[in-house]
Design an enzyme around this catalytic site. Structure first.
Site, short mmCIF file in Angstrom:
data_model
loop_
_atom_site.label_atom_id
_atom_site.label_comp_id
_atom_site.label_asym_id
_atom_site.label_seq_id
_atom_site.Cartn_x
_atom_site.Cartn_y
_atom_site.Cartn_z
N HIS A 52 50.49 36.45 36.57
CA HIS A 52 49.35 35.60 37.25
C HIS A 52 49.64 34.08 36.71
CE1 HIS A 52 46.50 39.08 37.91
NE2 HIS A 52 47.67 39.33 38.39
N GLU A 54 47.10 32.05 35.71
CA GLU A 54 46.72 31.94 34.66
C GLU A 54 47.54 32.13 33.12
OE1 GLU A 54 45.49 33.73 36.99
OE2 GLU A 54 43.35 33.99 36.83
N CYS A 82 41.07 37.81 36.30
CA CYS A 82 41.13 39.37 36.19
C CYS A 82 40.67 39.53 34.66
CB CYS A 82 42.29 40.05 36.91
SG CYS A 82 43.84 39.74 35.78
N CYS A 85 43.70 38.34 32.49
CA CYS A 85 43.57 36.73 32.32
C CYS A 85 42.46 36.43 31.32
CB CYS A 85 43.56 36.13 33.57
SG CYS A 85 45.23 36.43 34.50
#
Lengths: 144, 144
Positions: A52, A54, A82, A85
């Site tokens: 992801h 992040e 999410c 993260c």
């Protein structure tokens, strides 16, 4: 104003993800007015659910600073993080988290509202409309 | 029996972490009776809060299989996953999660009990005592 400026850069990252056929999420980490990381979602390209925006930004920022903790940094991300993260943001003791669109389905607020570090300041809804439209357009196009 | 066997291998990984001065957590991923990933916590070595044993194992397993989803795999990890790792386990749609010691402070069950994928089978407490003692000894030695 500053938050909007950096969110625009995160949005530019999200557009790069969309161009690659990736779910369009982008992130930027800023430390003392300096951008120290830019990243976009690469889960498909890397065949890796952990890639992801992040996560990559946090890894890159720590590498740049030479330290694990990002308590003097701000993470700008186009969509609400999410659970994964949010957990990483907590471990990094992020100083400030700014996100654009909420993610009712997968966002951390639904599953783990206490997951962030208590010292992390949270700002929500910066350029939320643009961030959300980018996501919506992506999924509409995918379903065609 | 099988769970104990693979947990012993995860414990061996955790010992490697301890030898490096890392919080001693180890993980192994098994797919159809084959070990496809082994990893131990490397957050200090890599200066990266995301370098938990489970995260590295998930990335490695997906790379080995050539696919993001690990629904036919079992993740063995010596300590209850944190929120970040639980989120990654969910994204990977892990078939089964087996962990040793519970982590009351940082474990996902406290902060995000619904974070895992609903199809993931969870088995707790395999070699829990050994896994917990390794953690306890590490933190006692660190405080000296």
């Amino acid at each position: 104003m500053e938050d909007t400026h950096y969110m625009k850069l995160a949005l530019a990252e999200a557009h790069k993800a969309a161009e690659r056929g990736e779910v369009p999420v982008g992130a930027v980490i800023v430390c003392k007015d300096r951008i120290i990381a830019r990243a976009h979602n690469l889960t498909e390209t890397l065949t890796d659910v952990t890639a992801h925006a992040e996560m990559q930004a946090i890894t890159a920022a720590a590498s740049t600073l030479g330290g694990k903790y990002l308590n003097e940094c701000t993470l700008y991300v186009t969509v609400e993080p999410c659970v994964m993260c949010a957990g990483a943001i907590a471990w990094a003791q992020m100083g400030k988290l700014v996100f654009g669109a909420e993610d009712e389905k997968r966002g951390y607020q639904r599953y783990a509202s206490q997951a962030l570090h208590p010292k992390t300041t949270v700002v929500k809804g910066v350029l939320a409309e643009e961030c959300a439209v980018l996501m919506k357009d992506f999924f509409v196009a995918k379903r065609r």
